[in-house]
Each structure stands twice: as C-alpha cells, then as structure tokens.
Design a protein around this motif. Structure first.
Motif, short mmCIF file in Angstrom:
data_model
loop_
_atom_site.label_atom_id
_atom_site.label_comp_id
_atom_site.label_asym_id
_atom_site.label_seq_id
_atom_site.Cartn_x
_atom_site.Cartn_y
_atom_site.Cartn_z
N ASP A 186 5.21 0.01 9.49
CA ASP A 186 5.79 1.49 8.84
C ASP A 186 6.07 1.00 6.93
O ASP A 186 5.15 1.32 6.15
N ILE A 187 7.15 0.47 7.41
CA ILE A 187 8.27 0.11 5.75
C ILE A 187 6.29 -0.68 5.29
O ILE A 187 6.85 -1.66 4.21
N LEU A 188 6.35 -2.35 5.65
CA LEU A 188 5.25 -3.37 5.79
C LEU A 188 4.58 -2.73 5.19
O LEU A 188 3.67 -3.28 3.95
N GLN A 189 3.35 -1.53 5.18
CA GLN A 189 2.32 -1.08 4.87
C GLN A 189 2.41 -0.68 3.85
O GLN A 189 2.01 -0.42 2.65
N GLU A 190 3.84 0.12 3.44
CA GLU A 190 4.19 0.87 2.25
C GLU A 190 4.52 -0.26 1.42
O GLU A 190 4.77 -0.07 0.28
N THR A 191 5.65 -1.84 1.13
CA THR A 191 4.86 -2.13 1.12
C THR A 191 4.37 -3.33 0.40
O THR A 191 3.82 -3.03 -0.53
N TYR A 192 3.05 -3.61 0.80
CA TYR A 192 1.74 -4.01 0.42
C TYR A 192 1.22 -3.15 -0.58
O TYR A 192 1.14 -3.62 -1.71
N LEU A 193 0.84 -1.65 0.29
CA LEU A 193 0.34 -0.50 -1.05
C LEU A 193 1.21 -0.34 -2.30
O LEU A 193 0.52 -0.56 -3.52
N ALA A 194 2.63 -0.38 -2.62
CA ALA A 194 3.62 -0.72 -3.38
C ALA A 194 2.87 -2.30 -4.31
O ALA A 194 2.57 -2.00 -5.47
N ALA A 195 2.99 -3.15 -3.46
CA ALA A 195 3.20 -3.93 -4.43
C ALA A 195 1.45 -4.22 -4.98
O ALA A 195 0.94 -4.34 -6.19
N LEU A 196 0.28 -3.65 -4.28
CA LEU A 196 -1.04 -3.15 -4.64
C LEU A 196 -1.30 -2.75 -5.86
O LEU A 196 -1.70 -2.31 -6.77
N ARG A 197 -0.45 -1.24 -5.49
CA ARG A 197 -0.04 -0.17 -6.94
C ARG A 197 0.58 -1.37 -8.70
O ARG A 197 0.10 -1.14 -9.57
N SER A 198 1.39 -1.90 -8.31
CA SER A 198 2.68 -2.73 -9.09
C SER A 198 1.78 -4.06 -9.58
O SER A 198 2.23 -4.79 -10.46
N ALA A 199 0.68 -4.13 -8.86
CA ALA A 199 0.45 -5.69 -9.44
C ALA A 199 -0.06 -5.69 -10.72
O ALA A 199 0.87 -6.84 -11.24
#
Length: 187
Positions: free
Chosen positions: A39-52
């Motif tokens: 779950d934390i890895l998924q949240e990491t990827y999503l946060a990265a997409l948002r902050s790209a």
C-alpha cells in the motif's frame, strides 16, 4: 504514458515499477510491517505522479522516489500512532476475526480496553461496508480486492487493468472512504 518535464532528468513513470519496485520494496520492508508495504509503495507512486510537474531534476528518479517513500513511511507512523489510526488498524485486524473465539489465542487475550476497541472497530467496519456502496464500480472492485489482501499484480490480473489504473482507483476509493468515515463514523 511518458511524462516530459522541462528539467535536467526526464521522468518515466511507466518504468518505475520495473526499475525501482525491488529497491523501494527492500527499503520499505525494513521500516514497515509487511502487510502495509504494498500500500505504501502504491501511495508513493501516486504521490510521485502528482508531484512530477514539480520535479526539478536535481536528483535521480530513484533518489526522488526514495525520498517520497520516506515521507509516506513517516505519514504511516504518524497516522498509526494517533488514536484514530490505532482504532482503524484494529478494525482491519478484527475484520478478519468476526467472533471473539476466533480472535483470541494464547498470546492475545482481550482486556477491557481491547473489548472497547473491538466494539469500536466492529462499528467502523459496518460503516466502512456501507461506504463501499458509494464508490464507483471499478473503485469498489479494487478496494475490496485490496482489503482481501490481493497484491497490486493480482488485482491487475483479476480485473485486467494496468498498475496505474489500479493505483488511481485505489487512491480515489481511499479518499472517498476517508471522507465518508469522517462524516459517518468520527462525528
């Protein structure tokens, strides 16, 4: 999906899982309970997409993702050690054991505080189930599979969707459920 951003390093979100998942997983497993790492890895990827769009390119993609992962780990522990976080954690734990005789074992005898937490968790679980009905069809499917313990890969295979769609559906579902719980359980 190729994100081209005017900075020193070009981001490639479509390759993050292939390139960095093993490394990020190894970092996360050292710091988190095994059942929340995915779950934390998924949240990491999503946060990265948002902050790209704000990525300056002063570091490598891997360093940047590792930094985001570390922030997500800190967020997890901040939430886990709040009162609300503890009750929600117990709700997920108790949801697998709907009766006391299943939940008890030699190493886990309930005391009065745990009984109260169990009752609160049971109430939370009922509210949570009613909130699932408000989700979109795909969001509900993804969240139900995640609650059952499916990995991202298993969800992708089962629903025949890609990882990014899974992460987005899960993120939206979590956000909607969080608001629903705030309105119908915490108040």
């Amino acid at each position: 999906m190729k994100t081209t951003i005017k900075n020193k390093v070009q981001l490639h979100p479509e390759l993050w899982s292939d390139r960095y998942k093993s490394y990020l997983f190894a970092m996360a497993i050292k710091k988190l309970p095994e059942d929340v790492v995915e779950d934390i890895l998924q949240e990491t990827y999503l946060a990265a997409l948002r902050s790209a769009p704000r990525f300056r390119g002063d570091s490598t993609e891997r360093s940047w993702l590792t930094s985001i992962l570390n922030h997500k780990i800190m967020d997890y522990y901040r939430k886990a050690y709040s009162r609300q976080g503890k009750v929600m954690h117990n709700a997920l734990r108790v949801s697998d054991y709907p009766t006391w005789h299943d939940w008890e074992n030699l190493n886990n005898k309930p005391d009065n505080a745990e009984i109260t937490e169990f009752q609160n968790a049971d109430d939370l679980y009922k509210v949570l189930n009613s909130g699932l009905e408000l989700l979109g069809h795909r969001e509900e499917q993804v969240l139900r599979l995640k609650i059952k313990g499916y990995s991202t890969e298993a969800i992708c295979d089962t629903l025949e969707i890609n990882e990014v769609n899974t992460w987005v559906a899960l993120s939206r579902a979590r956000k909607k459920i969080k608001h629903y719980l705030n309105d119908h359980w915490l108040n």
